[in-house]
Design an enzyme around this catalytic site. Structure first.
Site, PDB file in Angstrom:
ATOM      1  N   GLN A  91     -11.237  -8.530  86.095  1.00 21.03           N
ATOM      2  CA  GLN A  91     -10.626  -7.943  84.902  1.00 21.03           C
ATOM      3  C   GLN A  91     -10.221  -6.504  85.170  1.00 21.03           C
ATOM      4  O   GLN A  91      -9.824  -5.792  84.268  1.00 21.03           O
ATOM      5  CB  GLN A  91     -11.628  -7.967  83.753  1.00 21.03           C
ATOM      6  CG  GLN A  91     -11.986  -9.360  83.369  1.00 21.03           C
ATOM      7  CD  GLN A  91     -11.554  -9.649  81.956  1.00 21.03           C
ATOM      8  OE1 GLN A  91     -10.503  -9.206  81.517  1.00 21.03           O
ATOM      9  NE2 GLN A  91     -12.344 -10.396  81.243  1.00 21.03           N
ATOM     10  N   THR A 105     -15.284  -3.261  79.696  1.00 21.73           N
ATOM     11  CA  THR A 105     -13.886  -3.374  79.253  1.00 21.73           C
ATOM     12  C   THR A 105     -13.715  -4.319  78.063  1.00 21.73           C
ATOM     13  O   THR A 105     -12.600  -4.486  77.563  1.00 21.73           O
ATOM     14  CB  THR A 105     -12.978  -3.892  80.393  1.00 21.73           C
ATOM     15  OG1 THR A 105     -13.470  -5.168  80.815  1.00 21.73           O
ATOM     16  CG2 THR A 105     -12.949  -2.929  81.568  1.00 21.73           C
ATOM     17  N   LYS A 106     -14.788  -4.944  77.630  1.00 16.71           N
ATOM     18  CA  LYS A 106     -14.660  -5.891  76.521  1.00 16.71           C
ATOM     19  C   LYS A 106     -14.431  -5.150  75.196  1.00 16.71           C
ATOM     20  O   LYS A 106     -14.657  -3.944  75.105  1.00 16.71           O
ATOM     21  CB  LYS A 106     -15.937  -6.751  76.438  1.00 16.71           C
ATOM     22  CG  LYS A 106     -16.122  -7.645  77.660  1.00 16.71           C
ATOM     23  CD  LYS A 106     -15.052  -8.722  77.701  1.00 16.71           C
ATOM     24  CE  LYS A 106     -15.304  -9.772  78.757  1.00 16.71           C
ATOM     25  NZ  LYS A 106     -14.607  -9.532  80.028  1.00 16.71           N
ATOM     26  N   ASN A 107     -14.026  -5.897  74.173  1.00 18.69           N
ATOM     27  CA  ASN A 107     -13.726  -5.249  72.892  1.00 18.69           C
ATOM     28  C   ASN A 107     -14.961  -4.585  72.284  1.00 18.69           C
ATOM     29  O   ASN A 107     -14.836  -3.606  71.561  1.00 18.69           O
ATOM     30  CB  ASN A 107     -13.122  -6.260  71.911  1.00 18.69           C
ATOM     31  CG  ASN A 107     -11.750  -6.720  72.355  1.00 18.69           C
ATOM     32  OD1 ASN A 107     -11.507  -6.849  73.562  1.00 18.69           O
ATOM     33  ND2 ASN A 107     -10.840  -6.962  71.430  1.00 18.69           N
TER      34      ASN A 107
END
Ligand SMILES: Cc1ncc(COP(=O)(O)O)c(C=O)c1O
Length: 403
Positions: A15, A221-223
C-alpha cells in the site's frame, strides 16, 4: 515524508509507494521533464502534526496509568469501536492480517477447511488462511464492484468450504444481502474484510455488521490509522467474540490454562488504543474529505477517453474513499504521463494471489477473467485527507492532460 521504522515489516508494503526523503519518488521516468510540484501517495506526518497535542496527551495518560496491555484505554476503545460500528463486540488484535486469521479460526465450522476469497485484494486473506491451517480457494469478482458476489461465489462452493471472506475493496461497501443468504443456505460463515472500509455503509447496516465477523486494520495509512500496527475483529455474536478473546491470548480460558487450540499472542497495545481513541471520532469527517477529493478527480476525468483512464467514483456514504482507484487499458503508459506531471501513483493490487509464488498451489482450475483484468488495469492516485488544494489541483491538471 517521515520514514516509519517498520520494525517487523521487512518487505516493502504494497500500500506504500517507494518514497525517499520528503516524499520524493525514487523511480522517475528517464528523459521526461519533471513538473514543479510533486504529489506523493501519502504523507503521514501531516495527520500526526494535526493530532499532535491530543496524541501526546493520550500517550501521557497511558504512561501515567502504568498499563501497557489491556488497560482502561484498550477497554474504552473496544467499546467505542463497537458502538461506532453498531455491533455488540469489538476485539482488539495486533494487525488486520491477525484479525483475518483469528476471525477465520473463530467461525470455521467443524469438518471444513476451505476459505473462499477474491484474488485481487492484496493476498491478506490468503496469508491469514494459510496461517490458520486452511486452504484458500478463489472466486471471480464482479466487474463493477470488483468484489465477490453470490453469483461469483456459488460456482466454487462445496462441502469443504466453511468461510467466505469478502473484501470491501477501496472502501466501497459492497452489497452483501444475496451473499449472506447463500452462505446461510450452505452453512458457510461470512467474514467482511473492512480494512479499507471503516465507517462504510448506512446507519443500522455498517460494514462489518452484516457478516458473522468483520475485520479491521489500523495500519497507519488506513482511514483509522494507529502509529504502528493494530487491528480488530467486530461481530454481532457474543459467542464469536468470546472465542476471539481466547484466540488472541494463547487460547486461554483462564490464566495459564489454554482451553481451545489455535491460540496466538495478538494484542492491541494500550498506547495504540489510546491513539485510536483520539482518531476514531474524526473518521466520518476524514472519509467525507476523501470522497470529496475523489469526486474532484472524477470530474477532471470527464473528458478523458475511459479506455485511457476512468476514476472509480465514491459518491455514496457507503464509501470510505480509502483509495482513489482508477482504471486504464494502458496503465503503465498513463502512470508515466502522470509522473511526468509530478503525480505519483501506485497499484492496488498488481498480481492475482495465485500468481504469487507463495499461493501458486491454490491456483484455480477455471479462469477468473475479471480478477485478472482488475489486476492489470486498476491503479491508485494520491489520496489522503490532508492533501493541499495546490496538490489536488495538480492531480486534476495531470488527469485533464490525458484528454
Ligand atoms: C484489504 C486489506 N485487508 C487486510 C489488510 C492487512 O492489514 P495489516 O497490514 O494491518 O495486517 C490490509 C492492509 O494492509 C488491507 O488493505
Amino acid at each position: 515524508m517521515r520514514s516509519e521504522g517498520y520494525g517487523r515489516r521487512h518487505a516493502p508494503d504494497p500500500q506504500r509507494p517507494a518514497l525517499g526523503r520528503r516524499g520524493r519518488h525514487l523511480h522517475r521516468p528517464i528523459g521526461v521533464v519533471m513538473a514543479d510540484i510533486e504529489v506523493s501517495m501519502n504523507d503521514l506526518s501531516r495527520g500526526m502534526q494535526h493530532d499532535r497535542d491530543a496524541l501526546i496527551r493520550a500517550a501521557t495518560l497511558v504512561i501515567d496509568s502504568g498499563y501497557a496491555i489491556h488497560g482502561a484505554q484498550h477497554a474504552a476503545f473496544e467499546r467505542e469501536l463497537a458502538d461506532y460500528l453498531e455491533v455488540s463486540d469489538a476485539v482488539g488484535v495486533a494487525s488486520g492480517t491477525d484479525a483475518l486469521e483469528l476471525a477465520i479460526k473463530a467461525v470455521m465450522p467443524d469438518g471444513r477447511d476451505v476459505v473462499v476469497t477474491a484474488g485481487n485484494a492484496g493476498a491478506y486473506t490468503s496469508t491469514a488462511t494459510v496461517r490458520a491451517g486452511y486452504t484458500p480457494r478463489y472466486a471471480d469478482v464482479d466487474p463493477d464492484s470488483l468484489c465477490l458476489t453470490a453469483a461469483t461465489v456459488a460456482p466454487v462452493l462445496d462441502a469443504r468450504v466453511g468461510v467466505v471472506v469478502v473484501t470491501h475493496l477501496y472502501g466501497r461497501m459492497t452489497d452483501l444481502s444475496e451473499l449472506r443468504s447463500l452462505c446461510d443456505a450452505s452453512g458457510t460463515a461470512l467474514i467482511e474484510d473492512c480494512a479499507q472500509a471503516i465507517g462504510a455503509g448506512t446507519p443500522g447496516r455498517r460494514a462489518g455488521s452484516v457478516g458473522h465477523a468483520g475485520t479491521l486494520s489500523f495500519y497507519p495509512t488506513k482511514n483509522l490509522g494507529a502509529i504502528g500496527d493494530g487491528g480488530a475483529v467486530v461481530t454481532t455474536s457474543p459467542e464469536i467474540a468470546a472465542r476471539l478473546r481466547q484466540l488472541r491470548q494463547y487460547g486461554w480460558g483462564s490464566k495459564y490454562n489454554a482451553t481451545i487450540s489455535g491460540g496466538v499472542n495478538s494484542r492491541l497495545d494500550e498506547m495504540q488504543a489510546a491513539f485510536l481513541r483520539v482518531r476514531l471520532p474524526q473518521v466520518d469527517g476524514l472519509n467525507a474529505r476523501r470522497r470529496e477529493i475523489i469526486a474532484r478527480y472524477a470530474a477532471a476525468a470527464a473528458n478523458v477517453d475511459p479506455d485511457v483512464m476512468s476514476v472509480l467514483t465514491a459518491l455514496d456514504d457507503g464509501h470510505t474513499g480509502h483509495l482513489a482507484a482508477a482504471r486504464s487499458t494502458d496503465r503503465e503508459a498513463v502512470r508515466a504521463r502522470l509522473r511526468a506531471h509530478g503525480v505519483a501513483s501506485d497499484v492496488h493490487f498488481p498480481i492475482p494471489d495465485w500468481e504469487q509464488p507463495a499461493f501458486a498451489e491454490y491456483a484455480p482450475s477455471t479462469p477468473l477473467p475479471e480478477t485478472v483484468r482488475a489486476c492489470s488495469q486498476v491503479f491508485s492516485l494520491p489520496l489522503f485527507p490532508e492533501l493541499r488544494e495546490d496538490e489536488i489541483a495538480a492531480v486534476c491538471d495531470a488527469i485533464r492532460s490525458l484528454a
